[in-house]
Design a protein around this motif. Structure first.
Motif, short mmCIF file in Angstrom:
data_model
loop_
_atom_site.label_atom_id
_atom_site.label_comp_id
_atom_site.label_asym_id
_atom_site.label_seq_id
_atom_site.Cartn_x
_atom_site.Cartn_y
_atom_site.Cartn_z
N THR A 3 7.45 -1.08 -2.92
CA THR A 3 6.65 -1.83 -3.15
C THR A 3 7.22 -2.80 -4.24
O THR A 3 6.82 -4.17 -4.31
CB THR A 3 5.63 -0.95 -4.05
OG1 THR A 3 4.93 -0.20 -3.33
CG2 THR A 3 4.44 -1.99 -4.62
N GLY A 15 8.94 -5.58 -2.22
CA GLY A 15 8.01 -6.35 -1.92
C GLY A 15 7.60 -7.45 -2.88
O GLY A 15 7.26 -8.65 -2.26
N HIS A 16 7.21 -7.22 -4.11
CA HIS A 16 6.87 -8.07 -5.20
C HIS A 16 7.85 -8.84 -5.97
O HIS A 16 7.57 -9.93 -6.44
CB HIS A 16 5.96 -7.15 -6.26
CG HIS A 16 4.84 -6.88 -5.46
ND1 HIS A 16 3.56 -7.53 -5.68
CD2 HIS A 16 4.50 -5.47 -5.07
CE1 HIS A 16 2.49 -6.76 -5.00
NE2 HIS A 16 2.86 -5.50 -4.77
N HIS A 17 9.12 -8.28 -6.02
CA HIS A 17 10.17 -8.97 -6.82
C HIS A 17 10.78 -10.05 -5.88
O HIS A 17 10.94 -10.39 -4.90
CB HIS A 17 11.49 -8.24 -6.72
CG HIS A 17 12.66 -8.57 -8.05
ND1 HIS A 17 12.23 -8.24 -9.41
CD2 HIS A 17 13.54 -9.11 -7.83
CE1 HIS A 17 13.22 -8.89 -9.91
NE2 HIS A 17 14.26 -9.25 -9.01
N LYS A 18 11.04 -11.34 -6.96
CA LYS A 18 11.48 -12.42 -6.45
C LYS A 18 12.80 -12.34 -6.71
O LYS A 18 13.11 -12.48 -7.89
CB LYS A 18 10.48 -13.68 -6.96
CG LYS A 18 9.09 -13.47 -6.66
CD LYS A 18 8.82 -13.39 -5.22
CE LYS A 18 6.93 -13.49 -5.06
NZ LYS A 18 6.82 -13.19 -3.62
N SER A 61 9.06 -5.81 -12.36
CA SER A 61 7.74 -6.45 -11.31
C SER A 61 7.11 -5.19 -10.79
O SER A 61 7.67 -3.72 -11.12
CB SER A 61 8.52 -6.73 -10.00
OG SER A 61 9.29 -7.85 -10.41
N GLU A 62 6.04 -5.49 -10.36
CA GLU A 62 5.00 -4.17 -9.97
C GLU A 62 5.88 -3.39 -9.06
O GLU A 62 6.51 -3.83 -8.31
CB GLU A 62 3.66 -4.88 -9.12
CG GLU A 62 2.87 -5.67 -10.18
CD GLU A 62 1.62 -6.09 -9.49
OE1 GLU A 62 1.41 -5.65 -8.47
OE2 GLU A 62 0.71 -6.97 -9.91
N GLY A 77 3.99 -0.66 -0.27
CA GLY A 77 5.15 -0.96 0.39
C GLY A 77 5.67 -0.46 1.61
O GLY A 77 6.82 -0.32 1.85
#
Length: 882
Positions: free
Chosen positions: A363, A366-369, A396-397, A417
Motif C-alpha cells: 500500500t 502504491g501511494h508513495h511518489k 506516506s499512507e 495494495g
C-alpha cells in the motif's frame, strides 16, 4: 502496600475536623475565607488536597503496575505520573517476589536459589546467564513446572514466562540476588549483605549493563532504582549451626557463577572448500523455543520468528492441499503426526501480522511518489509495525511518523495494495530482541553480512534466512542461492531456492533479471578474488561466513556463537533466528510426505467408483429420475449444523449471553464429534496450549451448555454428567448433527457396488457450503483433520452420484451432484473433470469452455498448478465437438 492504599484516606477522614468545617459553607463564607487573612485553615485544606491528589496518583500507578505484571503486558505510562510509576514498580515487584520467596522457602537451613523473571527473559537466557549453559534450561523447567506463581498461574509452556514470576534454580549457585528498596545504595547493600561496604564495586561489576525490571541498564554505581534486581556474591555457609541477621533486601535468586567474562574474539575462519552435506539421523526434539549455543551442547529446537513460522505452515498447507486434490476416489491421505518443529511453528506463527506487513508495504509503495526511501529494518512488537529508515523522510499512507527516521503503521489506515509489487523483496527476519520484538532487516540495504562463529551455528542462521525468504509473501520473486549448504532445502523447494556447491558455481548461475533480486547465502567465507567477482556481477545481497583477512567496508558483522548477538548497525541485541539440523530434517521430511503422500482405502467409501478414463460418449440429456425430499435444516430438537457455516439449532439463542454463544457452540461440537474427551483436552482445545481454560472456566461453560440445551424427550440430559459408565465428556445419543446424518446416508448408499442414488442425493442435500466455513481464526483448530475428512467424503459422494446418474442418462442430476460437491470443495479437480464430461455428454460445448475457464481462473487466483490429467482432458474436449 495495603497500608499505602487504605491508611491515607482513613486518616484524612478520621482527622477531617482539623481542616474541614463542621457544616457546608455558603458562598458568602467561602468568599470571606478567600478575601480575609488566612488563619492557616485554607492552607491546610490546600495541603491536604495536594496530598490526596498525590495519593490518588500512587494508587492508580500501583493498580496499573499490578495488572500489567500479572498479565505480562507493558505498563502504560501516564503523563505526570513518572514518580508514582517508579515507586509502584518497586512496591509491586517487592510484594510479588517476597510472596514467591516465602512460598518457595525450603524446610532446611539453606537459602533458596531463585530467579525473578523480568521482561525479555526466557528459560535459555536464564540458564545461559545464571547456570553457565543455555542447555540447562530443561533443569529449570522441570524444577518449576506446575509450581504456583505470584499471579496465581503456573509454568506449563517452556516458551512462555511472565514478568514477576519467581523460578527456583538448581542448588549449585555461587550468587544470590536482592531487590533494591527505596533509599538503598550499592554501598549500603554491600555493607548489609557482604559486611563490607568497600565491596560495592564487586556488585556493580556483576550487574554492569544488565537489564533491569525498571527498564534501564546499570551503567553508574550511583544510579540504582527501587525495584532493580542485583546479583550478590553468596556469603560462605557457616560450618555449623550459625545464623545471620535478617537482611534488609529480599533474596530472590542465585546463579551458578558470579564471574563476569567477556566473550572470546571470533577465531579465524580459513577459506576452505565447501564441506559435503552430511546425512544426519533426526533426533527426538524438545518443544521449547530455545536458541542454539556453541558450548559443546546440542539444543535441538531453536528460535523461529513469526514470519518464518507462518510462511512454513502456509507452505506445508499448500503442499497438503495439492495432495488432497490429487487423491484417488475412495482413498484417504494417511494422516501424519506433526513433529516438534511443526508444533513450535503453530505456537510462533503470526499470519495476521505477516499479512498486514506485506499489504502495508505494498500500500505504501502504491501511494508513495518518487523514489522509495531506504529501509534499514522493521520491528514488530506489541504496539504494531515500525519501519526504521536510513534517513528521515516524509511518511506516506498507511504509515505515520513515530520518531526520527521511524514510521509506524497506522492501525486505522486502509490497506489497498493487493495489486502492487512488493517494494522491499529482500526483507528477512533476523531474530528477537530481549522484549521478544521481531526484527527484520532489508538485505539489499545491508549489502554484505558476515557471520562469525563455528560452521554449525552459521549454517543454522543461513538456513533460517533462506527459508524465511522462500516462505515470505513479499519475497516471492527473490531468487535465493545457498552456497555450500542446504542442498536438501533446494531440492525440496526448487522454485525459490537454488543450491551451489561453491562460489564458482554460485557466480556462474547468477542471472540478473529486472524485479528479481538475487541473494547469496553461504556457510563458507568470501575470499578477495570472490569479492571482486561478486562486485562485477552485482548480486543484491550476500550473507557469508566471516574471514578476518578479507576487508569488506560497510559490511555488517554478526557473532553467532552466543545466545544473543549485538547488531551494532541497529543498536540492539538480538536472539538470532536459526534452523537446527534436526529441525531441517523434520521440515524436509514433512514437505516430502506432502509431495508424495501415502493413500489408503477408506472402508466406508470402498465402493466409490474410479474416475472414468478416455473421451466420454455424447448422450442426450434426460429429465430427473429421482425426486429428493429436502431434510429440514432447523429440527425441533437441538442439533449441530457443520456442513457449511457452524450453527447450533433447536435451542433458543436468546437464552444465553451473546458473547458466550460461539464458545458454547464449539464446546457442543467438540463433545459431539469426539465423545469421551477428557477435562484437560477440553481445556486445551477451547483455550490454548499456553493458556488453557482453568477448571472453573471449563466447568462453568459445561454447566451453562447443560442448562441451555436441557433434556430430551426421554428426560435425559443432552450433556450428561460424567461417570464411570461414560468415561469422559460427551453429548447424549439424542443430540444429532448433519455430519452424522450425512455419514449414515452415505454408508447406506455405498453399502453395495450398485449405489442407492436416493440416499446419496439426500446426503448431498445436507451440504450448505464448506464445513466450518464461518469459524474465526484460531478457533476449532482441533477439528482440522475432521474438516478434511468431511471434504473428502462429500467429494466421494458427489463423484459417485454423478457417475451413477451419467450411467442412467440423468445428466441434470449428475450436474447437480457435482455442483453440490463443488459448493463444499471448490478446488476439487476430480469434480471439475466430472463436470467437464457431463457438459460434453450433453453437447454443451459452451459449458465445457466456461467450466475450463472457471477452473483456470481459480488456479491462477490461488497460485496452484492444475493436474496434468485435468489439462489434458480440457485440451481434448475443447478440440472435439460432440
Amino acid at each position: 502496600m495495603i497500608a499505602i492504599i487504605a491508611a491515607p484516606p482513613t486518616a484524612l477522614w478520621h482527622f477531617r475536623s482539623a481542616y474541614l468545617p463542621d457544616h457546608l459553607p455558603s458562598m458568602s463564607e467561602v468568599a470571606e475565607w478567600l478575601t480575609s487573612e488566612d488563619t492557616g485553615q485554607v492552607f491546610l485544606l490546600l495541603l491536604v488536597g495536594a496530598g490526596f491528589v498525590a495519593w490518588l496518583q500512587l494508587v492508580i500507578a500501583i493498580a496499573l503496575e499490578a495488572v500489567a505484571r500479572l498479565r505480562g503486558a507493558t505498563v502504560p505510562r501516564l503523563p505526570g505520573f513518572a514518580w508514582a510509576h517508579r515507586i509502584a514498580a518497586a512496591l509491586v515487584l517487592c510484594v510479588l517476589t517476597g510472596t514467591a520467596a516465602e512460598a518457595a522457602e525450603p524446610t532446611g537451613d539453606g537459602t533458596p536459589s531463585t530467579h525473578v523473571v523480568i521482561p525479555g527473559d526466557s528459560l535459555t537466557k536464564i540458564a545461559a546467564g545464571e547456570l553457565g549453559s543455555a542447555a540447562r534450561y530443561q533443569e529449570i523447567y522441570d524444577l518449576n513446572r506446575g509450581a504456583r506463581q505470584p499471579d496465581g498461574r503456573s509454568l506449563q509452556n517452556p516458551g512462555l514466562l511472565r514478568p514477576g514470576w519467581v523460578l527456583r534454580l538448581p542448588h549449585d549457585s555461587d550468587c544470590e540476588e536482592v531487590v533494591v528498596r527505596p533509599g538503598q545504595t550499592l554501598t549500603q547493600i554491600a555493607r548489609e549483605q557482604l559486611s563490607d561496604a568497600r565491596r560495592y564495586r564487586e556488585i556493580f561489576d556483576l550487574n554492569r549493563e544488565r537489564p533491569q525490571p525498571t527498564g534501564h541498564r546499570l551503567d553508574d554505581p550511583d544510579a540504582i532504582h527501587p525495584g532493580d534486581v542485583l546479583r550478590i556474591p553468596r556469603p560462605p555457609k557457616p560450618a555449623a549451626g550459625g545464623g545471620g541477621a535478617p537482611s534488609a533486601a529480599v533474596f530472590v535468586r542465585g546463579p551458578e557463577s558470579c564471574q563476569t567474562t567477556e566473550p572470546p574474539a571470533p577465531p579465524p575462519v580459513p577459506v576452505q572448500p565447501p564441506k559435503p552435506p552430511d546425512v544426519r539421523t533426526p533426533a527426538p526434539l524438545s518443544t521449547a523455543m530455545t536458541p542454539a549455543v556453541e558450548d559443546g551442547s546440542s539444543i535441538a529446537l531453536t528460535s523461529v520468528g513469526g514470519v518464518l513460522a507462518a510462511g512454513l505452515l502456509t507452505l506445508l498447507a499448500v503442499r497438503l492441499r495439492r495432495a488432497q486434490r490429487r487423491r484417488r476416489p475412495g482413498y484417504r491421505i494417511r494422516p501424519r503426526e506433526p513433529g516438534p518443529l511443526e508444533q513450535a511453528l503453530h505456537a510462533a506463527a503470526q499470519p495476521a501480522t505477516v499479512g498486514d506487513l506485506d499489504l502495508a508495504l505494498r500500500t505504501f509503495a502504491g501511494h508513495h511518489k518518487g523514489d522509495l526511501p531506504r529501509l534499514r529494518a522493521v520491528k514488530i512488537d506489541s504496539e504494531g509495525i515500525r519501519l526504521q529508515l536510513t534517513e528521515a523522510s516524509e511518511p506516506s499512507e498507511p504509515f505515520v511518523e513515530s520518531g526520527p527516521a521511524e514510521w509506524k503503521l497506522n492501525p486505522s489506515a486502509s490497506l489497498d495494495g493487493d495489486d502492487v509489487p512488493p517494494p522491499y523483496p529482500a526483507l528477512v527476519s533476523l531474530g528477537h530482541t530481549m522484549n521478544r520484538d521481531l526484527v527484520l532487516i532489508d538485505l539489499r540495504e545491508a549489502g554484505v553480512v558476515t557471520l562469525a562463529g563455528g560452521r554449525d551455528a552459521i549454517e543454522a542462521v543461513v538456513l533460517a534466512m533462506a527459508w524465511d525468504l522462500a516462505a515470505a509473501p513479499w519475497a516471492a520473486r527473490t531468487r535465493v542461492t545457498l552456497v555450500a549448504v542446504g542442498r536438501m532445502s533446494a531440492e525440496r523447494h526448487p522454485g525459490r531456492i537454488r543450491y551451489a556447491a561453491g562460489w564458482d558455481e554460485a557466480i556462474a548461475g547468477l542471472e540478473p533479471q529486472p524485479n528479481r533480486p538475487q541473494v547469496l547465502l553461504s556457510a563458507i567465507p568470501l575470499s578477495e578474488d570472490v569479492t571482486q567477482r561478486l562486485l562485477q556481477c552485482g548480486p543484491d545481497a550476500v550473507v557469508a561466513a566471516h574471514h578476518p583477512d578479507v576487508l569488506l567496508p560497510g559490511a555488517w558483522c554478526l557473532d553467532v556463537r552466543g545466545p544473543r548477538t549485538a547488531v551494532e548497525d541497529l543498536g540492539v541485541d538480538v536472539e538470532l533466528q536459526r534452523l537446527s539440523p534436526e529441525q531441517l530434517d523434520e521440515l524436509v521430511a514433512a514437505l516430502a510426505d506432502a509431495d508424495d503422500p501415502v493413500e489408503v482405502v477408506a472402508d466406508e467409501y470402498r465402493n466409490v467408483p474410479p474416475e472414468e478414463s478416455g473421451v466420454p460418449e455424447p448422450l442426450a440429456a434426460r429429465g430427473p429420475t429421482v425426486s429428493v425430499r429436502p431434510r429440514p435444516l432447523t429440527p425441533a430438537a437441538p442439533s449441530l449444523l457443520l456442513l457449511g457455516p457452524v450453527r447450533l439449532v433447536g435451542a433458543d439463542p436468546q437464552a444465553v449471553e451473546g458473547k458466550k454463544l460461539n464458545r458454547l457452540t464449539e464446546l457442543a461440537a467438540s463433545l459431539s464429534l469426539d465423545p469421551g474427551v477428557t477435562a484437560d483436552e477440553i481445556s486445551r482445545r477451547l483455550g490454548t496450549d499456553a493458556q488453557p481454560w482453568s477448571a472453573a472456566t471449563r466447568q462453568g461453560y459445561i454447566s451453562r451448555l447443560r442448562t441451555w440445551l436441557g433434556r430430551d424427550e426421554n428426560d435425559e440430559l443432552y450433556v450428561p454428567n460424567v461417570d464411570a459408565r461414560h468415561g469422559g465428556y460427551r453429548m447424549a445419543g439424542s443430540f444429532t448433527s448433519d455430519w452424522q446424518a450425512f455419514r449414515d446416508l452415505a454408508q447406506r448408499g455405498l453399502a453395495e457396488r450398485e449405489c442407492v442414488v436416493e440416499h446419496l442425493q439426500e446426503a448431498l442435500e445436507l451440504v450448505r457450503g464448506t464445513p466450518f466455513a464461518n469459524v474465526p481464526p484460531g478457533r476449532y483448530a482441533w477439528s482440522s483433520w475432521l474438516q478434511r475428512e468431511m471434504l473428502d467424503a462429500i467429494v466421494d459422494v458427489a463423484h459417485t452420484l454423478a457417475d451413477a446418474c451419467q450411467k442412467a442418462g440423468d445428466l441434470v442430476a449428475a450436474r447437480r451432484a457435482t455442483m453440490r460437491g463443488l459448493l463444499a470443495e471448490p478446488l476439487s479437480e476430480l469434480l471439475y473433470r466430472d463436470l467437464l464430461r457431463i457438459e460434453y455428454r450433453a453437447g454443451n460445448h459452451t459449458g465445457v469452455r466456461e467450466t475450463a475457464d472457471k477452473l483456470t481462473v481459480l488456479a491462477v487466483s490461488l497460485d496452484v498448478e492444475l493436474d496434468e490429467e485435468t489439462t489434458a482432458l480440457v485440451g481434448v474436449l475443447l478440440a472435439r465437438r460432440p
